[in-house]
Design an enzyme around this catalytic site. Structure first.
Site, PDB file in Angstrom:
ATOM      1  N   SER A 187       9.690   2.820  -4.475  1.00  0.00           N
ATOM      2  CA  SER A 187       8.821   3.382  -3.422  1.00  0.00           C
ATOM      3  C   SER A 187       9.453   3.201  -2.049  1.00  0.00           C
ATOM      4  CB  SER A 187       7.464   2.664  -3.417  1.00  0.00           C
ATOM      5  OG  SER A 187       6.752   2.945  -4.584  1.00  0.00           O
TER       6      SER A 187
ATOM      7  N   ARG B 177      11.133   6.041   0.758  1.00  0.00           N
ATOM      8  CA  ARG B 177      10.641   6.110   2.140  1.00  0.00           C
ATOM      9  C   ARG B 177      11.762   5.874   3.138  1.00  0.00           C
ATOM     10  NH1 ARG B 177       6.610   5.203  -1.297  1.00  0.00           N
ATOM     11  NH2 ARG B 177       4.429   5.557  -0.728  1.00  0.00           N
TER      12      ARG B 177
ATOM     13  N   GLY C 209       7.583  12.227  -8.688  1.00  0.00           N
ATOM     14  CA  GLY C 209       6.310  12.559  -8.034  1.00  0.00           C
ATOM     15  C   GLY C 209       6.299  12.116  -6.583  1.00  0.00           C
TER      16      GLY C 209
ATOM     17  N   GLN D 253       0.756   8.093  -2.724  1.00  0.00           N
ATOM     18  CA  GLN D 253       1.478   9.350  -2.519  1.00  0.00           C
ATOM     19  C   GLN D 253       0.631  10.315  -1.690  1.00  0.00           C
ATOM     20  OE1 GLN D 253       2.761  10.703  -6.377  1.00  0.00           O
ATOM     21  NE2 GLN D 253       4.205   9.014  -6.620  1.00  0.00           N
TER      22      GLN D 253
ATOM     23  N   ASP E 199       1.449   1.142 -12.263  1.00  0.00           N
ATOM     24  CA  ASP E 199       2.706   1.443 -12.965  1.00  0.00           C
ATOM     25  C   ASP E 199       3.046   0.390 -14.019  1.00  0.00           C
ATOM     26  OD1 ASP E 199       2.998   3.712 -11.445  1.00  0.00           O
ATOM     27  OD2 ASP E 199       4.363   2.804 -10.000  1.00  0.00           O
TER      28      ASP E 199
ATOM     29  N   ARG F  75      -0.099   8.346 -19.846  1.00  0.00           N
ATOM     30  CA  ARG F  75       0.275   6.999 -20.308  1.00  0.00           C
ATOM     31  C   ARG F  75      -0.795   6.326 -21.150  1.00  0.00           C
ATOM     32  NH1 ARG F  75       3.726   4.981 -15.001  1.00  0.00           N
ATOM     33  NH2 ARG F  75       5.639   6.078 -15.582  1.00  0.00           N
TER      34      ARG F  75
ATOM     35  N   ARG G  37       8.979   4.283 -17.893  1.00  0.00           N
ATOM     36  CA  ARG G  37       8.225   3.040 -18.115  1.00  0.00           C
ATOM     37  C   ARG G  37       7.785   2.890 -19.585  1.00  0.00           C
ATOM     38  NH1 ARG G  37       8.574   1.216 -13.053  1.00  0.00           N
ATOM     39  NH2 ARG G  37       8.069   2.653 -11.377  1.00  0.00           N
TER      40      ARG G  37
HETATM   41  C1  S3P Z   1       4.020   5.614  -5.598  1.00  0.00           C
HETATM   42  C2  S3P Z   1       2.665   5.635  -5.753  1.00  0.00           C
HETATM   43  C3  S3P Z   1       2.006   5.582  -7.069  1.00  0.00           C
HETATM   44  C4  S3P Z   1       2.948   5.116  -8.161  1.00  0.00           C
HETATM   45  C5  S3P Z   1       4.285   5.780  -8.084  1.00  0.00           C
HETATM   46  C6  S3P Z   1       4.937   5.500  -6.742  1.00  0.00           C
HETATM   47  C7  S3P Z   1       4.572   5.678  -4.236  1.00  0.00           C
HETATM   48  O1  S3P Z   1       1.568   6.879  -7.406  1.00  0.00           O
HETATM   49  O2  S3P Z   1       2.373   5.325  -9.433  1.00  0.00           O
HETATM   50  O3  S3P Z   1       5.117   5.299  -9.125  1.00  0.00           O
HETATM   51  O4  S3P Z   1       5.781   5.400  -4.049  1.00  0.00           O
HETATM   52  O5  S3P Z   1       3.818   5.990  -3.303  1.00  0.00           O
HETATM   53  P1  S3P Z   1       0.143   7.460  -6.899  1.00  0.00           P
HETATM   54  O6  S3P Z   1       0.183   7.504  -5.443  1.00  0.00           O
HETATM   55  O7  S3P Z   1       0.044   8.822  -7.515  1.00  0.00           O
HETATM   56  O8  S3P Z   1      -0.877   6.502  -7.441  1.00  0.00           O
END
Ligand code: S3P
Length: 428
Positions: A23, A27, A94, A169, A315, A346, A388
């Site tokens: 994450s 960023r 994602g 996210q 996660d 999952r 995962r």
């Molecule tokens: C993430 C937020 C989470 C997480 C993903 C990474 C992020 O997803 O499951 O692996 O880096 O902001 P969600 O925001 O959809 O919960």
């Protein structure tokens, strides 16, 4: 690619340094790309997801050099981003998709965002709807819910957005769009999700206000490049923590683990289950708490996991399900519907693959129930292209009798490219 894992007979011992947080790595690249001036990143995760972020921002005209865990981004502010001649391919990521859409929504040009077959199933209306409300023009399959998506941004206005899901996210996407929109953008969420965006934006000189479940930014703020040190990913550490707790005769130390309180649900769960876990050398790097963790073989008991803790360990649920198979009694995981829209569903993939190894586990509408303690038996299982799930099955292989064969194990490179090397290094 198939990967076989044998039962570990002499325990896991030793010390490893956990690779960079996924994450935070995403960023660092994105914020460096929109900032003015050079950003240098140390401890970057060179996993496929974060490399997708680099490649998308390179296509947007930003100069980015990456060498293993070091990255240099030559930011020229928002004006440095140009209409790409090619599609932006997010691969399996994602986070790349949703956070990048927040940035693209404010840029006055056209982009097409596409990803792999897993991304093509993941819901994007949770970000495309509010971004449209802010003024971005977005279209795509299922009325802009599914990739490929096309976006033409610019001229956006601030929004007061109440997210139905606790999702970092979604929150990050809207805040990023808010930074270049007229007025104050306010996002609230049902439970607090990970706050890396808020912490890192401040490191880039942005004023971010936080009050409980509500976060806001004023439009028109510029970011200033700097130096980012990325801590190790607690979501990667989770696999080794579970391995250390369930493999007999083990004691392992994991260095450099990010312990941001919005991410430490796995530590709470291990402690509540009765694991032998020691947290040492707590320190702060770039406003992110970091520590070294030592775990040894543990007698565990089943617990209930629900409510506010869910976004703090979302996660980690696949590997927590494995942990629960080795705990005495029942473990109930509730309020985790979000599992259905991750890289795979999952709830389905964890339950189906653990059942193949002989676990006693059942799916529910919003989670799963695991009855422990059960002996696992080697079999052939699949990752379904989900990193995962692949790693959870590999750790299960360390305690199952015989051999566990993990099909489609290449997916693990998405977040933990040296997973098997590190796991091997702990076996004597
Ligand atoms: C993430 C937020 C989470 C997480 C993903 C990474 C992020 O997803 O499951 O692996 O880096 O902001 P969600 O925001 O959809 O919960």
């Amino acid at each position: 690619m198939d990967q076989t894992v044998q039962k570990v007979t002499n325990g896991l011992q030793g010390t490893i340094t956990i690779p960079g947080d996924k994450s935070i790595s995403h960023r660092a690249v994105m914020f460096g790309a929109i900032a003015n001036g050079t950003t240098t990143v140390e401890g970057f995760l060179p996993g496929e997801d974060c490399l997708s972020t680099i490649s998308c921002f390179q296509k947007l005209g930003v100069s980015i050099q990456q060498n293993d865990d070091k990255v240099t981004i030559e930011g020229k502010g928002y004006a440095g981003l140009k209409e790409p001649v090619d599609i932006l391919d997010v691969g399996n990521s994602g986070t790349t998709t949703r956070l990048m859409l927040g940035i693209l929504a404010t840029l006055p040009f056209h982009c097409v965002v596409i990803g792999d077959s897993s991304i093509a199933k993941r819901p994007m209306s949770r970000v495309t709807n509010p971004l449209r409300e802010m003024g971005a023009k977005i279209d795509g399959r299922d009325n802009g819910n599914l990739t490929p998506l096309s976006i033409r941004g610019g001229g956006t206005k601030a929004i007061q957005f109440e997210s139905k899901v606790a999702s970092a996210q979604v929150k990050s996407c809207i805040l990023l769009a808010g930074l270049q929109s007229e007025g104050e953008t306010v996002v609230s969420e049902p439970h607090v999700s990970r706050d890396h965006t808020e912490r890192m934006l401040r490191a880039f000189g942005v004023d971010v206000k936080q009050n409980g479940r509500t976060t806001s930014v004023q439009g028109g703020q510029q970011l200033t490049g700097g130096h980012i040190v990325v801590p190790g990913d607690i979501s990667s550490a989770a696999f080794m923590l579970v391995a250390g707790a369930i493999v007999p005769n083990s004691s392992i130390t994991l260095l450099n683990v990010g312990v941001n309180p919005t991410r430490t649900g796995i530590i709470d769960v291990l402690q509540q289950m009765g694991a032998n876990l020691v947290i040492e050398n707590e320190r702060t790097i770039n406003d992110e708490p970091v520590a070294d963790l030592t775990i040894s073989t543990s007698s565990l008991k089943g617990i209930e996991i629900s409510g506010d803790i869910i976004p703090r360990l979302i996660d980690e649920i696949p590997v927590i399900a494995l942990l629960a198979t080795q705990a005495e009694g029942k473990t109930v995981i509730k309020d985790a519907e979000e599992l259905k829209v991750k890289e795979t569903n999952r709830i389905d993939t964890v339950v189906s693959e653990l059942l193949k190894l002989g676990a006693s586990i059942e799916a529910t509408d919003d989670g799963m129930i695991i009855y422990g303690k059960s002996d696992l038996t080697g079999s052939t299982v699949k990752s379904y292209g989900d990193h995962r799930i692949g790693m959870t099955m590999a750790i299960a292989g360390c305690i199952a009798t015989g051999t566990v064969t993990v099909q489609e194990s290449e997916a693990i490179a998405v977040s933990y490219p040296n997973f098997f090397t590190q796991l091997q290094s702990l076996q004597k």
